[in-house]
Design a protein around this motif. Structure first.
Motif, PDB file in Angstrom:
ATOM      1  N   LEU A 274      -2.061  10.460   3.659  1.00 61.84           N
ATOM      2  CA  LEU A 274      -2.161   9.323   2.750  1.00 61.84           C
ATOM      3  C   LEU A 274      -2.715   8.060   3.398  1.00 61.84           C
ATOM      4  O   LEU A 274      -3.392   7.268   2.739  1.00 61.84           O
ATOM      5  N   TYR A 275      -2.422   7.865   4.689  1.00 60.47           N
ATOM      6  CA  TYR A 275      -2.703   6.568   5.285  1.00 60.47           C
ATOM      7  C   TYR A 275      -3.505   6.636   6.589  1.00 60.47           C
ATOM      8  O   TYR A 275      -3.650   5.620   7.272  1.00 60.47           O
TER       9      TYR A 275
ATOM     10  N   SER B  35       6.116   6.927  -5.039  1.00 57.33           N
ATOM     11  CA  SER B  35       5.694   8.001  -5.946  1.00 57.33           C
ATOM     12  C   SER B  35       4.559   8.824  -5.338  1.00 57.33           C
ATOM     13  O   SER B  35       4.496  10.037  -5.541  1.00 57.33           O
ATOM     14  N   ASP B  36       3.655   8.182  -4.589  1.00 61.77           N
ATOM     15  CA  ASP B  36       2.582   8.919  -3.924  1.00 61.77           C
ATOM     16  C   ASP B  36       3.154   9.913  -2.917  1.00 61.77           C
ATOM     17  O   ASP B  36       2.690  11.056  -2.813  1.00 61.77           O
ATOM     18  N   ILE B  37       4.152   9.460  -2.185  1.00 60.64           N
ATOM     19  CA  ILE B  37       4.775  10.320  -1.170  1.00 60.64           C
ATOM     20  C   ILE B  37       5.491  11.491  -1.827  1.00 60.64           C
ATOM     21  O   ILE B  37       5.339  12.650  -1.420  1.00 60.64           O
TER      22      ILE B  37
ATOM     23  N   LYS C 186       0.785  -1.229   0.000  1.00 62.58           N
ATOM     24  CA  LYS C 186       0.000   0.000   0.000  1.00 62.58           C
ATOM     25  C   LYS C 186       0.822   1.287   0.000  1.00 62.58           C
ATOM     26  O   LYS C 186       0.338   2.329  -0.461  1.00 62.58           O
TER      27      LYS C 186
ATOM     28  N   ASN D  18       3.434   3.702  -1.364  1.00 65.85           N
ATOM     29  CA  ASN D  18       4.048   3.909  -2.669  1.00 65.85           C
ATOM     30  C   ASN D  18       4.946   5.145  -2.630  1.00 65.85           C
ATOM     31  O   ASN D  18       4.508   6.229  -2.259  1.00 65.85           O
TER      32      ASN D  18
ATOM     33  N   ASP E  55       4.977  12.765  -4.804  1.00 64.96           N
ATOM     34  CA  ASP E  55       3.996  13.656  -5.431  1.00 64.96           C
ATOM     35  C   ASP E  55       3.373  14.593  -4.402  1.00 64.96           C
ATOM     36  O   ASP E  55       3.180  15.785  -4.664  1.00 64.96           O
ATOM     37  N   LEU E  56       3.060  14.062  -3.241  1.00 62.91           N
ATOM     38  CA  LEU E  56       2.481  14.892  -2.184  1.00 62.91           C
ATOM     39  C   LEU E  56       3.468  15.959  -1.733  1.00 62.91           C
ATOM     40  O   LEU E  56       3.089  17.121  -1.515  1.00 62.91           O
TER      41      LEU E  56
END
Length: 274
Positions: free
Chosen positions: A198-199, A174-176, A170, A172, A178-179
């Protein structure tokens, strides 16, 4: 006996507080074995080897892992929040694939009672267990919900039980990143804000009085419990004290109620583990 995995992420300036924390862990968890996993990017090998001598004396397994900091060069950092704080977010990527869960601890914590109950907690399908510092009125919770546009509790990232198997699926990178790129100016406590944004809806809430007692909120806990959560209660029931904020208990000007307890372990370190 199953070993409890402990994760820490820090730079060399926090090595002595880490030793104090690990000594308190040893003294209050004599019936358990521990593996200490250290994620860092700049601690010299000589200091790593010296620290290994300390963990050997405590009969801990010690696993230092050096991380490539390149990915985090654009991440917001402050003096009190160095790059190493991000490593806990991606620790499942860095740690061995056969590790299934680990307890993350900030080095400015003190362990007063056994932590096995945290280690073996049923996460009920969640990825993480953590506590919220709600204060007397919960107003900070409301502010953080508005600030981050979230609905879940705002969790403190200083003490967490992590399900590494779920995190590998879960969490990622890239998600971090990007944020960070899109909202860097909005991140007041960078990695903690990212964790909650995110989580937050995948975190099991655990009692702060037991697992992440913010020592700045001593009067708050006393008031909310109508006098039950006093110093004697903390010594008997709290497993993890967290010296959030400044000054730290190793600073000369600390006037925290629990500073003397911290200094007791600090003196034990100086006398017995030179």
């Amino acid at each position: 006996m199953e070993k409890i995995n402990i994760l820490v992420t820090l730079d060399k300036s926090y090595i002595k507080p880490l030793k104090v924390m690990l000594l308190s862990l040893k003294e209050t968890n004599v019936d358990y074995r521990f593996s200490i996993w250290l994620l860092h990017d700049s601690i010299p090998e000589t200091e790593i080897n010296h620290f290994r001598g300390f963990t050997d004396k405590l009969d801990y397994d010690f696993h230092p892992l050096k991380i490539d900091a390149t990915y985090w060069q654009t991440a917001p950092t402050l003096k009190q929040y160095p790059t190493e704080m991000y490593y806990r977010l991606l620790c499942a990527e860095y740690l061995p694939a056969d590790l299934e869960r680990i307890i993350y601890l900030d080095p400015d914590t003190l362990i007063l009672n056994p932590i096995e109950a945290l280690w073996s907690i049923d996460l009920k399908g969640n990825m993480i267990a953590a506590a919220s510092h709600l204060g007397l009125t919960g107003i900070n919770q409301t502010i953080n919900n508005v600030r981050l546009r979230t609905k879940s509790e705002y969790f403190n990232s200083g003490v967490m039980l992590l399900d590494l198997s779920k995190m590998r699926v879960k969490v990622n990178k890239s998600d971090i990143l990007d944020l960070i790129r899109n909202h860097a100016n909005e991140l007041l406590l960078p990695d903690q804000d990212i964790l909650n944004y995110l989580y937050g809806n995948q975190i099991l809430s655990i009692p702060e009085e037991i697992w992440n007692f913010d020592t700045r909120d001593n009067i708050v806990h006393f008031a909310k419990s109508r006098g039950q959560v006093d110093t004697n209660w903390v010594i008997a029931n709290t497993s993890i004290l967290h010296f959030c904020g400044r000054p730290k208990p190793w600073d000369k000007h600390s006037i925290n109620r629990f500073t003397i307890l911290y200094q007791h372990y600090q003196r034990m370190l100086e006398l017995n583990y030179k």
